[in-house]
Design a protein around this motif. Sequence first.
Motif, PDB file in Angstrom:
ATOM      1  N   GLY A   8       0.910  -1.271   0.037  1.00 47.07           N
ATOM      2  CA  GLY A   8      -0.253   0.101   0.138  1.00 47.07           C
ATOM      3  C   GLY A   8       0.999   1.317  -0.154  1.00 47.07           C
ATOM      4  N   LEU A   9       2.112   1.059  -0.155  1.00 53.11           N
ATOM      5  CA  LEU A   9       3.019   2.408  -0.325  1.00 53.11           C
ATOM      6  C   LEU A   9       2.738   3.082  -1.832  1.00 53.11           C
ATOM      7  CD1 LEU A   9       6.211   0.804   1.133  1.00 53.11           C
ATOM      8  CD2 LEU A   9       4.431   2.046   2.317  1.00 53.11           C
ATOM      9  N   GLY A  10       2.716   4.595  -1.479  1.00 59.94           N
ATOM     10  CA  GLY A  10       3.020   5.295  -2.741  1.00 59.94           C
ATOM     11  C   GLY A  10       3.939   5.287  -3.516  1.00 59.94           C
ATOM     12  N   GLU A  11       4.001   5.769  -4.686  1.00 58.27           N
ATOM     13  CA  GLU A  11       5.054   5.589  -5.613  1.00 58.27           C
ATOM     14  C   GLU A  11       6.188   6.502  -5.223  1.00 58.27           C
ATOM     15  OE1 GLU A  11       4.318   6.339  -9.731  1.00 58.27           O
ATOM     16  OE2 GLU A  11       2.724   4.803  -9.805  1.00 58.27           O
ATOM     17  N   SER A  12       5.994   7.717  -4.596  1.00 53.59           N
ATOM     18  CA  SER A  12       6.986   8.547  -4.040  1.00 53.59           C
ATOM     19  C   SER A  12       7.513   7.867  -2.718  1.00 53.59           C
ATOM     20  CB  SER A  12       6.508   9.798  -3.551  1.00 53.59           C
ATOM     21  OG  SER A  12       5.329   9.945  -2.581  1.00 53.59           O
ATOM     22  N   THR A  13       7.060   7.093  -1.954  1.00 54.90           N
ATOM     23  CA  THR A  13       7.319   6.564  -0.752  1.00 54.90           C
ATOM     24  C   THR A  13       8.315   5.217  -1.127  1.00 54.90           C
ATOM     25  OG1 THR A  13       5.454   7.131   0.308  1.00 54.90           O
ATOM     26  CG2 THR A  13       6.611   5.294   1.327  1.00 54.90           C
ATOM     27  N   ILE A  14       7.811   4.668  -2.399  1.00 53.04           N
ATOM     28  CA  ILE A  14       8.464   3.517  -2.932  1.00 53.04           C
ATOM     29  C   ILE A  14       9.867   3.963  -3.378  1.00 53.04           C
ATOM     30  CG2 ILE A  14       8.769   1.618  -4.626  1.00 53.04           C
ATOM     31  CD1 ILE A  14       5.595   1.458  -4.243  1.00 53.04           C
ATOM     32  N   GLY A  15       9.895   5.193  -4.185  1.00 51.92           N
ATOM     33  CA  GLY A  15      10.967   5.891  -4.771  1.00 51.92           C
ATOM     34  C   GLY A  15      12.063   6.151  -3.490  1.00 51.92           C
ATOM     35  N   ARG A  16      11.544   6.765  -2.427  1.00 53.62           N
ATOM     36  CA  ARG A  16      12.388   7.053  -1.306  1.00 53.62           C
ATOM     37  C   ARG A  16      13.072   5.910  -0.690  1.00 53.62           C
ATOM     38  NH1 ARG A  16       8.270  10.773  -0.299  1.00 53.62           N
ATOM     39  NH2 ARG A  16       7.347   9.417   1.206  1.00 53.62           N
ATOM     40  N   VAL A  17      12.256   4.894  -0.413  1.00 50.67           N
ATOM     41  CA  VAL A  17      12.808   3.502  -0.079  1.00 50.67           C
ATOM     42  C   VAL A  17      13.925   2.981  -1.029  1.00 50.67           C
ATOM     43  CG1 VAL A  17      12.247   0.942   0.302  1.00 50.67           C
ATOM     44  CG2 VAL A  17      10.739   2.658   1.259  1.00 50.67           C
ATOM     45  N   LEU A  18      13.672   2.946  -2.371  1.00 47.45           N
ATOM     46  CA  LEU A  18      14.552   2.264  -3.233  1.00 47.45           C
ATOM     47  C   LEU A  18      15.788   3.385  -3.287  1.00 47.45           C
ATOM     48  CD1 LEU A  18      12.425   1.141  -6.027  1.00 47.45           C
ATOM     49  CD2 LEU A  18      13.372   0.102  -4.280  1.00 47.45           C
ATOM     50  N   SER A  19      15.651   4.683  -3.036  1.00 51.64           N
ATOM     51  CA  SER A  19      16.816   5.588  -3.081  1.00 51.64           C
ATOM     52  C   SER A  19      17.693   5.270  -1.934  1.00 51.64           C
ATOM     53  CB  SER A  19      16.639   7.258  -3.203  1.00 51.64           C
ATOM     54  OG  SER A  19      15.718   7.359  -1.899  1.00 51.64           O
ATOM     55  N   THR A  20      17.177   4.648  -0.829  1.00 52.22           N
ATOM     56  CA  THR A  20      18.140   4.336   0.422  1.00 52.22           C
ATOM     57  C   THR A  20      19.086   3.290  -0.174  1.00 52.22           C
ATOM     58  OG1 THR A  20      16.525   2.884   1.428  1.00 52.22           O
ATOM     59  CG2 THR A  20      16.540   5.135   1.890  1.00 52.22           C
ATOM     60  N   ALA A  21      18.758   2.347  -0.914  1.00 52.55           N
ATOM     61  CA  ALA A  21      19.346   1.124  -1.373  1.00 52.55           C
ATOM     62  C   ALA A  21      20.848   1.960  -2.014  1.00 52.55           C
ATOM     63  CB  ALA A  21      18.871   0.263  -2.383  1.00 52.55           C
ATOM     64  N   ALA A  22      20.554   2.700  -2.948  1.00 50.44           N
ATOM     65  CA  ALA A  22      21.520   3.587  -3.642  1.00 50.44           C
ATOM     66  C   ALA A  22      22.300   4.347  -2.598  1.00 50.44           C
ATOM     67  CB  ALA A  22      20.846   4.459  -4.743  1.00 50.44           C
ATOM     68  N   GLY A  23      21.709   5.009  -1.559  1.00 47.87           N
ATOM     69  CA  GLY A  23      22.412   5.750  -0.586  1.00 47.87           C
ATOM     70  C   GLY A  23      23.266   4.921   0.198  1.00 47.87           C
ATOM     71  N   GLY A  24      23.098   3.606   0.382  1.00 42.55           N
ATOM     72  CA  GLY A  24      23.693   2.464   1.128  1.00 42.55           C
ATOM     73  C   GLY A  24      25.153   2.284   0.199  1.00 42.55           C
ATOM     74  N   THR A  25      24.850   2.222  -0.929  1.00 40.59           N
ATOM     75  CA  THR A  25      25.968   1.926  -1.760  1.00 40.59           C
ATOM     76  C   THR A  25      27.032   3.056  -1.887  1.00 40.59           C
ATOM     77  OG1 THR A  25      24.468   0.681  -3.386  1.00 40.59           O
ATOM     78  CG2 THR A  25      26.471   1.662  -4.277  1.00 40.59           C
ATOM     79  N   CYS A  26      26.550   4.264  -1.910  1.00 40.46           N
ATOM     80  CA  CYS A  26      27.400   5.411  -1.948  1.00 40.46           C
ATOM     81  C   CYS A  26      28.051   5.390  -0.413  1.00 40.46           C
ATOM     82  CB  CYS A  26      26.431   6.946  -2.143  1.00 40.46           C
ATOM     83  SG  CYS A  26      25.844   6.996  -3.804  1.00 40.46           S
ATOM     84  N   VAL A  27      27.349   5.300   0.566  1.00 42.84           N
ATOM     85  CA  VAL A  27      27.980   5.609   1.898  1.00 42.84           C
ATOM     86  C   VAL A  27      29.140   4.391   2.364  1.00 42.84           C
ATOM     87  CG1 VAL A  27      27.533   5.352   4.276  1.00 42.84           C
ATOM     88  CG2 VAL A  27      25.904   6.614   2.889  1.00 42.84           C
ATOM     89  N   VAL A  28      28.891   3.374   1.690  1.00 48.31           N
ATOM     90  CA  VAL A  28      29.903   2.173   2.023  1.00 48.31           C
ATOM     91  C   VAL A  28      31.170   1.992   1.004  1.00 48.31           C
ATOM     92  CG1 VAL A  28      28.304   1.065   3.607  1.00 48.31           C
ATOM     93  CG2 VAL A  28      28.769   0.443   1.259  1.00 48.31           C
ATOM     94  N   SER A  29      31.027   2.570  -0.231  1.00 53.16           N
ATOM     95  CA  SER A  29      31.824   2.471  -1.441  1.00 53.16           C
ATOM     96  C   SER A  29      33.349   2.567  -0.895  1.00 53.16           C
ATOM     97  CB  SER A  29      31.576   3.282  -2.505  1.00 53.16           C
ATOM     98  OG  SER A  29      30.294   2.841  -3.156  1.00 53.16           O
ATOM     99  N   ILE A  30      33.748   3.766  -0.545  1.00 53.53           N
ATOM    100  CA  ILE A  30      35.058   4.117   0.135  1.00 53.53           C
ATOM    101  C   ILE A  30      35.568   3.008   1.379  1.00 53.53           C
ATOM    102  CG2 ILE A  30      36.788   5.676   0.644  1.00 53.53           C
ATOM    103  CD1 ILE A  30      35.770   5.936  -2.295  1.00 53.53           C
ATOM    104  N   PRO A  31      34.537   3.197   2.100  1.00 51.97           N
ATOM    105  CA  PRO A  31      35.010   2.483   3.356  1.00 51.97           C
ATOM    106  C   PRO A  31      35.131   0.974   3.321  1.00 51.97           C
ATOM    107  CG  PRO A  31      33.392   3.982   4.249  1.00 51.97           C
ATOM    108  CD  PRO A  31      33.386   3.850   2.665  1.00 51.97           C
TER     109      PRO A  31
END
Length: 169
Positions: A8-31
Amino acid sequence: NLYFKELGLGESTIGRVLSTAAGGTCVVSIPAAVLIDRFPAQRVLMAAAFFGMLGYAGQLLPVPVAWVAVASGVAGAGFTVHNIAAAPFFMANARAEERLELFGLHPAVETLAGVVGALGGGLLPRLVVAHGGTAVAGYRLTLGLAALCMLISFVPYLAIRATPGTGRR
């Protein structure tokens, strides 16, 4: 995406959830690149699988969307660490004459696994619905099996006898 839509999540909420996966990628790349140099590859790969498993399992829980987003970010971070750790692990543990085949075979196996996983991830929810279950139950079963596969990956990771990390920066 379909799982989140079924919840029941809206498209904008789904987009925010999926963007956190990309954020996780960015945050841990160098470490992640630093970790693979400082610690034995076995530990880094097991940590990546553990966090990927936690990320998938965390998306199964009936928790607020913010927690689902965090779980998505953790899963993305786990995959990133695994991908970054693979090449240095291969370089440190394969003979020069093996590397050409190894670096060619690795993405081929990952692609095949991705195709099988995507196919299974699409068919399993349909199968659950066909047998009287809900789509949400099918997606949860799929995520649960993905988390279980990551847990099972500890078995081959425990067999790794790799060169330890240098401990240097």
